[in-house]
Design an enzyme around this catalytic site. Structure first.
Site, mmCIF file in Angstrom:
data_model
loop_
_atom_site.group_PDB
_atom_site.id
_atom_site.type_symbol
_atom_site.label_atom_id
_atom_site.label_comp_id
_atom_site.label_asym_id
_atom_site.label_seq_id
_atom_site.Cartn_x
_atom_site.Cartn_y
_atom_site.Cartn_z
ATOM 1 N N GLN A 48 43.398 -4.419 -3.816
ATOM 2 C CA GLN A 48 42.024 -4.279 -3.309
ATOM 3 C C GLN A 48 41.365 -3.038 -3.919
ATOM 4 O O GLN A 48 40.213 -3.065 -4.354
ATOM 5 C CB GLN A 48 42.036 -4.142 -1.779
ATOM 6 N N HIS A 65 52.800 -11.849 -8.068
ATOM 7 C CA HIS A 65 53.938 -11.050 -7.619
ATOM 8 C C HIS A 65 55.080 -11.076 -8.629
ATOM 9 O O HIS A 65 55.462 -12.133 -9.121
ATOM 10 C CB HIS A 65 54.450 -11.576 -6.278
HETATM 11 O O1 LIG Z 1 47.933 -4.973 -3.276
HETATM 12 C C1 LIG Z 1 48.317 -5.684 -2.326
HETATM 13 N N1 LIG Z 1 47.440 -6.000 -1.334
HETATM 14 C C2 LIG Z 1 47.776 -6.752 -0.257
HETATM 15 O O2 LIG Z 1 46.936 -7.045 0.640
HETATM 16 C C3 LIG Z 1 49.117 -7.212 -0.202
HETATM 17 N N2 LIG Z 1 49.797 -7.956 0.694
HETATM 18 C C4 LIG Z 1 51.062 -8.068 0.241
HETATM 19 O O3 LIG Z 1 51.967 -8.730 0.810
HETATM 20 N N3 LIG Z 1 51.218 -7.404 -0.930
HETATM 21 C C5 LIG Z 1 50.014 -6.861 -1.235
HETATM 22 N N4 LIG Z 1 49.604 -6.090 -2.266
#
Ligand SMILES: O=c1[nH]c(=O)c2[nH]c(=O)[nH]c2[nH]1
Length: 288
Positions: free
Chosen positions: A215, A243
């Site tokens: 974010q 991921h």
């Molecule tokens: O940068 C991230 N924001 C998230 O909102 C989030 N949620 C998560 O499980 N991993 C991440 N990583």
């Protein structure tokens, strides 16, 4: 009429492994998709359910990760040969191995640990016009600009409820496929230059932002475009969190110091946001 078993093969398809090697602060990535097909004395597995000849596809996947750690991935041909020979030479029941590897190429953005993937990116434009002199709008953009930072990304301090199992991390891989659409203030610009400039700002901000979340990175990227590209007043970003999970190599007696990752394709976190200047004229129809 007799029914017989014909040709057959089996194996783990599409093991997505990313291998990072470090030369001081300069990182190198090899991003590959490995598909294995083994064949040999597999009749009993099909005819009677006797699995004595079957090396599980799960073990094949583990071998890919362990070999990535142990041997690195110099070239996909070499890595393919290593794997294929290993399965045939180590398992008497396996007489033939087919290993297909696809490699995704990455270009360095700047610094030692930021990359943009080659190919697959699309440039976009969305134009509305009521005729020259009437209401008009231009939204430019791009889809599928895939970027990756091998470090300088953390994620912690998040809400913990009864279903939370995610471990906080202070060093993770951060990868995303950026879709960005930006609205121009006017309808005259050197469009190629303008697109290049916005894309460049997105890449630089991605590379230069020490990220505490995707974010935060999204906002930094949008901000950079608005700060440095005067003709743009609003940008909308959609960024899936691609991921990369560190593979546990301990069962094979190996450590994994952020070197071997499993690149998961789904599910993925989807982070979306709009960044705009406070004087941006409202024009909801520009996005229709
Ligand atoms: O940068 C991230 N924001 C998230 O909102 C989030 N949620 C998560 O499980 N991993 C991440 N990583």
């Amino acid at each position: 009429m007799a029914i017989v078993l014909g040709p057959n093969r089996y194996g783990k398809a599409e093991t997505r492994v990313v291998r990072v090697t470090r030369d001081g602060g300069v990182h190198h990535v090899k991003d590959v998709n490995v598909s294995i097909s083994l064949s040999g004395a597999m009749d009993e597995a099909h005819l009677s359910g006797d699995n004595a000849a079957v090396l599980p596809t799960d073990s094949q996947k583990n071998t890919v990760f362990a070999f990535a750690k142990k041997h690195g991935i110099a070239t996909i041909e070499e890595f393919g040969l290593l794997l294929a020979r290993h399965f045939v030479d180590s398992q008497p029941t396996i007489h033939h191995a087919r290993v297909e590897i696809h490699e995704f190429a990455w270009e360095r953005i700047e610094g030692g640990h930021s990359f943009v993937r080659k190919g697959g990116e699309t440039r976009t434009a969305l134009v509305h016009s009521d005729g020259e002199g009437g209401a008009e709008s231009v939204v430019s953009g791009l889809r599928d600009m895939v970027v990756l930072n091998t470090t300088d990304s953390e994620f912690h301090g998040f809400v913990q409820d009864q279903y939370t199992t995610l471990e906080p991390t202070d060093d993770r891989m951060l990868a995303t496929a950026v879709t960005a659409h930006w609205r121009h203030r006017g309808t005259t610009a050197a469009w190629d230059d303008s697109h290049r400039a916005a894309r460049d700002r997105l890449l630089r901000a991605f590379a230069e932002t020490y990220s505490l979340s995707l974010q935060q990175t999204l906002y930094a990227m949008g901000r950079r475009v608005l700060d440095e590209c005067a003709g743009i007043c609003e940008i909308r970003l959609s960024m899936p969190n691609r991921h990369h999970f560190l593979v546990d190599l301990e069962p094979f007696g190996m450590d994994n110091d952020n070197e071997v990752y499993f690149a998961a394709d789904r599910p993925y976190g989807l982070i979306e946001g709009t960044v705009l200047t406070d004087d941006a004229p409202a024009d909801p129809s520009a996005w229709n």
